[in-house]
Scaffold this motif. Structure first.
Motif, PDB file in Angstrom:
ATOM      1  N   ARG A  12       0.982  -1.168  -0.064  1.00  0.00           N
ATOM      2  CA  ARG A  12      -0.006  -0.034   0.138  1.00  0.00           C
ATOM      3  C   ARG A  12       0.756   1.324  -0.188  1.00  0.00           C
ATOM      4  O   ARG A  12       0.535   2.176  -0.765  1.00  0.00           O
ATOM      5  N   GLU A  13       1.842   1.173   0.867  1.00  0.00           N
ATOM      6  CA  GLU A  13       2.748   2.299   0.743  1.00  0.00           C
ATOM      7  C   GLU A  13       3.524   2.719  -0.420  1.00  0.00           C
ATOM      8  O   GLU A  13       3.672   3.719  -0.973  1.00  0.00           O
ATOM      9  N   GLU A  14       3.963   1.483  -0.660  1.00  0.00           N
ATOM     10  CA  GLU A  14       4.742   1.743  -2.156  1.00  0.00           C
ATOM     11  C   GLU A  14       3.809   2.318  -3.194  1.00  0.00           C
ATOM     12  O   GLU A  14       4.442   3.095  -4.004  1.00  0.00           O
ATOM     13  N   LEU A  15       2.541   1.900  -3.439  1.00  0.00           N
ATOM     14  CA  LEU A  15       1.723   2.405  -4.333  1.00  0.00           C
ATOM     15  C   LEU A  15       1.268   3.829  -4.038  1.00  0.00           C
ATOM     16  O   LEU A  15       1.090   4.568  -5.227  1.00  0.00           O
ATOM     17  N   TYR A  36      -0.602   6.879   4.346  1.00  0.00           N
ATOM     18  CA  TYR A  36       0.176   6.681   3.328  1.00  0.00           C
ATOM     19  C   TYR A  36       0.201   7.841   2.205  1.00  0.00           C
ATOM     20  O   TYR A  36       1.009   8.162   1.561  1.00  0.00           O
ATOM     21  N   TYR A  37      -0.834   8.570   2.294  1.00  0.00           N
ATOM     22  CA  TYR A  37      -0.902   9.779   1.414  1.00  0.00           C
ATOM     23  C   TYR A  37      -0.021  10.945   1.820  1.00  0.00           C
ATOM     24  O   TYR A  37       0.176  11.200   3.080  1.00  0.00           O
ATOM     25  N   ASN A  38       0.529  11.857   0.933  1.00  0.00           N
ATOM     26  CA  ASN A  38       1.633  12.694   1.234  1.00  0.00           C
ATOM     27  C   ASN A  38       0.716  14.146   1.233  1.00  0.00           C
ATOM     28  O   ASN A  38      -0.281  14.353   0.844  1.00  0.00           O
ATOM     29  N   ALA A  39       1.389  15.307   1.659  1.00  0.00           N
ATOM     30  CA  ALA A  39       0.747  16.572   1.723  1.00  0.00           C
ATOM     31  C   ALA A  39       0.449  17.044   0.477  1.00  0.00           C
ATOM     32  O   ALA A  39      -0.502  17.826   0.202  1.00  0.00           O
ATOM     33  N   LYS A  40       1.105  16.579  -0.748  1.00  0.00           N
ATOM     34  CA  LYS A  40       0.748  17.087  -2.119  1.00  0.00           C
ATOM     35  C   LYS A  40      -0.581  16.341  -2.721  1.00  0.00           C
ATOM     36  O   LYS A  40      -0.968  16.601  -3.649  1.00  0.00           O
ATOM     37  N   ALA A  41      -1.203  15.337  -1.890  1.00  0.00           N
ATOM     38  CA  ALA A  41      -2.310  14.525  -2.570  1.00  0.00           C
ATOM     39  C   ALA A  41      -3.556  15.499  -2.044  1.00  0.00           C
ATOM     40  O   ALA A  41      -3.756  15.970  -0.806  1.00  0.00           O
ATOM     41  N   ARG A  42      -4.705  15.396  -2.933  1.00  0.00           N
ATOM     42  CA  ARG A  42      -5.719  16.187  -2.505  1.00  0.00           C
ATOM     43  C   ARG A  42      -6.978  14.790  -2.976  1.00  0.00           C
ATOM     44  O   ARG A  42      -7.118  14.557  -4.076  1.00  0.00           O
ATOM     45  N   VAL A  43      -7.425  14.237  -1.853  1.00  0.00           N
ATOM     46  CA  VAL A  43      -8.046  13.016  -1.951  1.00  0.00           C
ATOM     47  C   VAL A  43      -9.559  13.015  -1.717  1.00  0.00           C
ATOM     48  O   VAL A  43      -9.932  13.615  -0.755  1.00  0.00           O
ATOM     49  N   ILE A  44     -10.479  12.696  -2.600  1.00  0.00           N
ATOM     50  CA  ILE A  44     -11.766  12.235  -2.414  1.00  0.00           C
ATOM     51  C   ILE A  44     -11.852  10.808  -2.047  1.00  0.00           C
ATOM     52  O   ILE A  44     -11.469   9.881  -2.824  1.00  0.00           O
ATOM     53  N   ALA A  45     -12.423  10.536  -0.721  1.00  0.00           N
ATOM     54  CA  ALA A  45     -12.376   8.929  -0.458  1.00  0.00           C
ATOM     55  C   ALA A  45     -14.095   8.768  -0.345  1.00  0.00           C
ATOM     56  O   ALA A  45     -14.706   9.467   0.360  1.00  0.00           O
TER      57      ALA A  45
END
Length: 204
Positions: A12-15, A36-45
């Motif tokens: 999961r972390e690798e992907l 696992y998401y980083n600060a440059k990710a904008r996620v809709i979950a």
């Protein structure tokens, strides 16, 4: 943490850990991927289970932009949340075994991904040898009830390719069940068909 998750965690972390931009996570469950998401990710979950979604909210890191929605992948409300060709990545981990109609999901993925966008997959799939395929098919009706809709016998790897996704990388592995991880992009043919359809719609 289960023995399976001890293996899946690093995958999961690798992907996920280096993904940036607009991201849709399908079937986010209890938020296992959120860390696992980083600060440059904008996620809709999105997650259809309100119970699991509530549990996931406490796992959202303070510096990570994650918005959660109590929706399934086939809910038409998503069209007001996600613009066509707006997503850099779509993340599916252990969810394509459960959704009622994979083809509907795949059509939405192709509609929402940017031309440069990628589909990230980590799924358990149908067995790769005949005796185990027979066993998976035999126990699947009971498994589906126990697993709240989870199917043991889906050839998700093949279904993605037949639906018009091109493999950038893939790996098969076994951990109690047969697993598959992959990175896909929409095939150039599908992109051309989409562009033609949009141009035709615009001319009208």
């Amino acid at each position: 943490m289960t023995n399976i998750e001890l293996t899946l965690g690093p995958i999961r972390e690798e992907l996920i850990s280096e993904l940036e931009g607009n991201i849709l996570e399908v079937g986010s469950g209890t938020g296992t991927n959120f860390k696992y998401y980083n600060a440059k990710a904008r996620v809709i979950a999105i997650e259809p289970s309100s119970f699991m979604l509530e549990k996931s909210k406490v796992k959202i890191p303070e510096n990570i932009h994650i918005r959660t929605f109590n929706l399934g992948i086939d809910d038409i409300k998503l069209n007001s949340i996600i613009d066509d060709q707006s997503l850099d990545f779509i993340v599916c981990t252990l969810v394509l075994c459960t959704i009622p109609n994979q083809n509907t999901a795949f059509d939405n993925f192709k509609k929402w991904l940017k031309p440069s966008g990628k589909l990230i997959i980590l799924e358990h799939i149908h067995a790769q040898n005949k005796p185990m395929r027979f066993l998976y098919n035999l126990v699947n009706p009971v498994w589906r009830i126990i697993g709240e809709g989870c199917n043991l016998n889906r050839d998700t790897d093949d279904s993605l390719k037949k639906a018009g996704f091109t493999v950038e990388s893939e790996q098969y592995f076994k951990n109690s069940l047969d697993f598959y991880q992959g990175v896909f992009k929409v095939s150039s043919f599908d992109q051309e068909v989409k562009s033609y359809s949009e141009a035709k719609k615009f001319r009208k």
